[in-house]
Design a protein around this motif. Structure first.
Motif, PDB file in Angstrom:
ATOM      1  N   UNK A  42       0.781  -1.715  -0.178  1.00  0.00           N
ATOM      2  CA  UNK A  42       0.111  -0.099  -0.453  1.00  0.00           C
ATOM      3  C   UNK A  42       0.564   0.994   0.294  1.00  0.00           C
ATOM      4  N   UNK A  43       1.697   1.654   0.852  1.00  0.00           N
ATOM      5  CA  UNK A  43       2.937   2.550   1.006  1.00  0.00           C
ATOM      6  C   UNK A  43       3.798   2.413  -0.588  1.00  0.00           C
ATOM      7  N   UNK A  44       3.924   1.658  -1.150  1.00  0.00           N
ATOM      8  CA  UNK A  44       4.453   1.602  -2.799  1.00  0.00           C
ATOM      9  C   UNK A  44       3.109   1.971  -3.403  1.00  0.00           C
ATOM     10  N   UNK A 147       7.386  -6.412   0.385  1.00  0.00           N
ATOM     11  CA  UNK A 147       6.045  -5.217   0.048  1.00  0.00           C
ATOM     12  C   UNK A 147       5.909  -4.331  -0.279  1.00  0.00           C
ATOM     13  N   UNK A 148       7.072  -3.315  -0.448  1.00  0.00           N
ATOM     14  CA  UNK A 148       7.420  -2.066  -0.699  1.00  0.00           C
ATOM     15  C   UNK A 148       8.367  -2.864  -2.499  1.00  0.00           C
ATOM     16  N   UNK A 149       9.084  -3.937  -2.565  1.00  0.00           N
ATOM     17  CA  UNK A 149       9.870  -3.926  -3.270  1.00  0.00           C
ATOM     18  C   UNK A 149       8.764  -4.620  -3.978  1.00  0.00           C
ATOM     19  N   UNK A 150       7.931  -5.591  -4.272  1.00  0.00           N
ATOM     20  CA  UNK A 150       7.062  -6.095  -5.285  1.00  0.00           C
ATOM     21  C   UNK A 150       6.089  -4.882  -5.571  1.00  0.00           C
ATOM     22  N   UNK A 151       5.458  -3.645  -4.448  1.00  0.00           N
ATOM     23  CA  UNK A 151       4.693  -2.866  -4.726  1.00  0.00           C
ATOM     24  C   UNK A 151       5.677  -1.914  -6.205  1.00  0.00           C
ATOM     25  N   UNK A 152       6.496  -2.044  -6.289  1.00  0.00           N
ATOM     26  CA  UNK A 152       7.220  -1.133  -7.041  1.00  0.00           C
ATOM     27  C   UNK A 152       6.749  -1.428  -8.459  1.00  0.00           C
ATOM     28  N   UNK A 153       6.314  -2.320  -8.696  1.00  0.00           N
ATOM     29  CA  UNK A 153       5.250  -2.812  -9.965  1.00  0.00           C
ATOM     30  C   UNK A 153       4.351  -1.958 -10.540  1.00  0.00           C
ATOM     31  N   UNK A 154       3.559  -1.256  -9.516  1.00  0.00           N
ATOM     32  CA  UNK A 154       2.320  -0.540  -9.893  1.00  0.00           C
ATOM     33  C   UNK A 154       2.891   0.294 -11.029  1.00  0.00           C
TER      34      UNK A 154
END
Length: 183
Positions: A42-44, A147-154
């Motif tokens: 969510x943060x990402x 989570x941030x690492x995965x979230x960067x794909x957004x």
């Protein structure tokens, strides 16, 4: 592992001590993993400054929740709060929710108190909570970083779709744990 008899993915009270036990606690409970990874996702999605504020707020407030447990302050419905953290944080990721930053921080802080309290009640009464607490805070930070690492794909359209699907899976996991909390 995927179908526990209850939502309590925690060591039994009195079985926890030291850095390693504190470190392993968030990593051995799927209810903790999904919520903590969801905070990073969510943060990402939200971007700066939420990408670092949410994952910094969570462990700080979580440590406070653990402290409340150590001094004997009860927090009602902790397991329900932990399960709801998976449901609602998953929904936030799935819906790409963009509330005001203060509201996102308040949601994360509320759930962090529940997670921290669950950690704190597992510490034996005569044991120092410092190394145990450091362990669970470090592991929590690592889960947020994942989570941030995965979230960067957004930033890519397929990435946004993948994150939304992942948010749905996280929410479904939270619903499972919520059902278990009521049985």
């Amino acid at each position: 592992m995927l179908a526990p008899t209850c939502a309590h993915a925690h060591a039994q009270a009195g079985d926890a001590s030291g850095f390693l036990t504190g470190f392993l606690h968030p990593l051995t409970g799927l209810d903790h993993i999904i919520a903590m990874v969801a905070v990073g996702l969510w943060g990402a999605q939200l971007g700066a400054p939420a990408i670092w504020l949410l994952p910094v707020t969570f462990p700080i407030v979580m440590a406070f929740g653990g402290f409340l447990a150590l001094i004997g302050v009860p927090v009602p419905a902790v397991e329900i709060g932990i399960a709801l953290s998976g449901v609602l944080l998953g929904v936030a990721v799935m819906m790409e929710s963009r509330p005001p930053l203060f509201l996102a921080l308040a949601v994360v802080a509320l759930f962090a108190i529940c997670h921290g309290h669950a950690h704190g009640v597992e510490l034996p009464p005569a044991t120092s909570g410092l190394t145990y607490s450091i362990g669970f805070v470090v592991a929590t930070g690592l889960l947020h970083a994942c989570g941030i690492g995965v979230g960067t794909i957004h930033r890519w359209s397929y990435g946004r779709l993948a994150l939304r699907a992942l948010g749905g899976l996280i929410s479904a996991g939270g619903i499972f744990f919520l059902a278990q909390a009521f049985t």
